[in-house]
Enzyme design. Structure first.
Site, PDB file in Angstrom:
ATOM      1  CG  ASP A 101      -1.826  -1.147   1.332  1.00 31.18           C
ATOM      2  OD1 ASP A 101      -2.153  -1.710   0.275  1.00 31.18           O
ATOM      3  OD2 ASP A 101      -2.216  -1.504   2.467  1.00 31.18           O
TER       4      ASP A 101
HETATM    5  N1  URA Z   1      -1.033  -6.033   3.794  1.00 35.50           N
HETATM    6  C1  URA Z   1      -1.578  -4.793   3.845  1.00 35.50           C
HETATM    7  O1  URA Z   1      -2.611  -4.586   4.439  1.00 35.50           O
HETATM    8  N2  URA Z   1      -0.923  -3.794   3.223  1.00 35.50           N
HETATM    9  C2  URA Z   1       0.255  -3.950   2.572  1.00 35.50           C
HETATM   10  O2  URA Z   1       0.816  -2.986   2.059  1.00 35.50           O
HETATM   11  C3  URA Z   1       0.808  -5.242   2.551  1.00 35.50           C
HETATM   12  C4  URA Z   1       0.141  -6.265   3.161  1.00 35.50           C
END
Ligand code: URA
Length: 229
Positions: A101
């Site tokens: 993310d």
């Molecule tokens: N899980 C998440 O919620 N976000 C990420 O960036 C990676 C794994």
């Protein structure tokens, strides 16, 4: 691989320029003109552009430390692309083996070898991804057991695969998972009544993050081979 991809990987042409050349009969495969850019070619085929033999660049395998506020995309979107200021060439050929993310930091693996990245992202290969997680509330005593059993994420009909929780302090843990559903770690903690406030990926398979934020390096032969099984 597709003929237009082969031409791009061997030249500095864009995909649309490569298609134009192919459709105008400038490309031959094993001595025959091929005008369909979707034709499949193998690296061992003799592919020529205007009479010059093409040889595709070798596959690349890159480890990067993704900074917060960047997006796992080849182009800028709501946030800048993680490739900005990296000086990595031909980034349009690379894809990310397990996106993070925008607000997540840490280890990302980049490649143009789709067979290799499949071993990292497909849950059936059980490739471990380790995250360091900051939480808004102290972790529950039964959280490790719940994650080991699997939790049902909102909108899913099957529980998560067994995951390992290691408690560092009441509000800091590491979590090891072998799948990569959308926002998986955040949703797993939401499923047990907690909230992720910081998220950082430390390890994928045997590969540990060992460069500073925003920096990258090529993987070693051993690291590349460690995902081929
Ligand atoms: N899980 C998440 O919620 N976000 C990420 O960036 C990676 C794994």
């Amino acid at each position: 691989m597709r003929l237009d991809k082969f031409v791009c990987k061997s030249t500095t042409l864009t995909r649309s320029d490569a298609i134009q050349y192919i459709q105008h009969g400038a490309v031959s495969v094993n001595g025959e003109i091929v005008k369909n850019e979707r034709s499949q070619v193998h690296e061992s085929n003799a592919v020529m552009l205007n009479g010059e033999t093409l040889s595709p660049r070798p596959f690349r395998y890159i480890l990067m430390h993704k900074p917060a506020g960047t997006i796992c995309s080849n182009v800028d979107e709501a946030y800048p692309s993680l490739f900005n200021d990296t000086h990595i060439e031909h980034t349009e050929e690379l894809h990310i083996a397990g996106r993070l993310d925008a607000d997540t930091t840490g280890l990302v693996l980049l490649t143009d070898d789709g067979h290799w990245s499949f071993n990292i992202t497909t849950p059936s290969k059980h490739c471990e991804k380790v995250y360091r997680v900051g939480l808004s509330r102290p972790i529950r005593d039964d959280a490790a057991e719940q994650f080991e059993r699997g939790v049902l994420l909102q909108g899913e009909n099957k529980p998560t695969l067994p995951a390992k929780l290691n408690i560092v302090s009441p509000k800091e843990v590491t979590l090891t998972i072998t799948e990569g559903k959308f926002h998986q770690v955040k949703r797993m903690f939401a499923a047990i009544g907690n909230r992720v406030v910081s998220l950082h990926r430390e390890r994928i398979g045997e590969v540990l993050l060992d460069v500073e934020e925003g920096k990258w390096r090529f993987l070693s032969e051993g690291e590349i081979a460690s995902f081929r099984h």
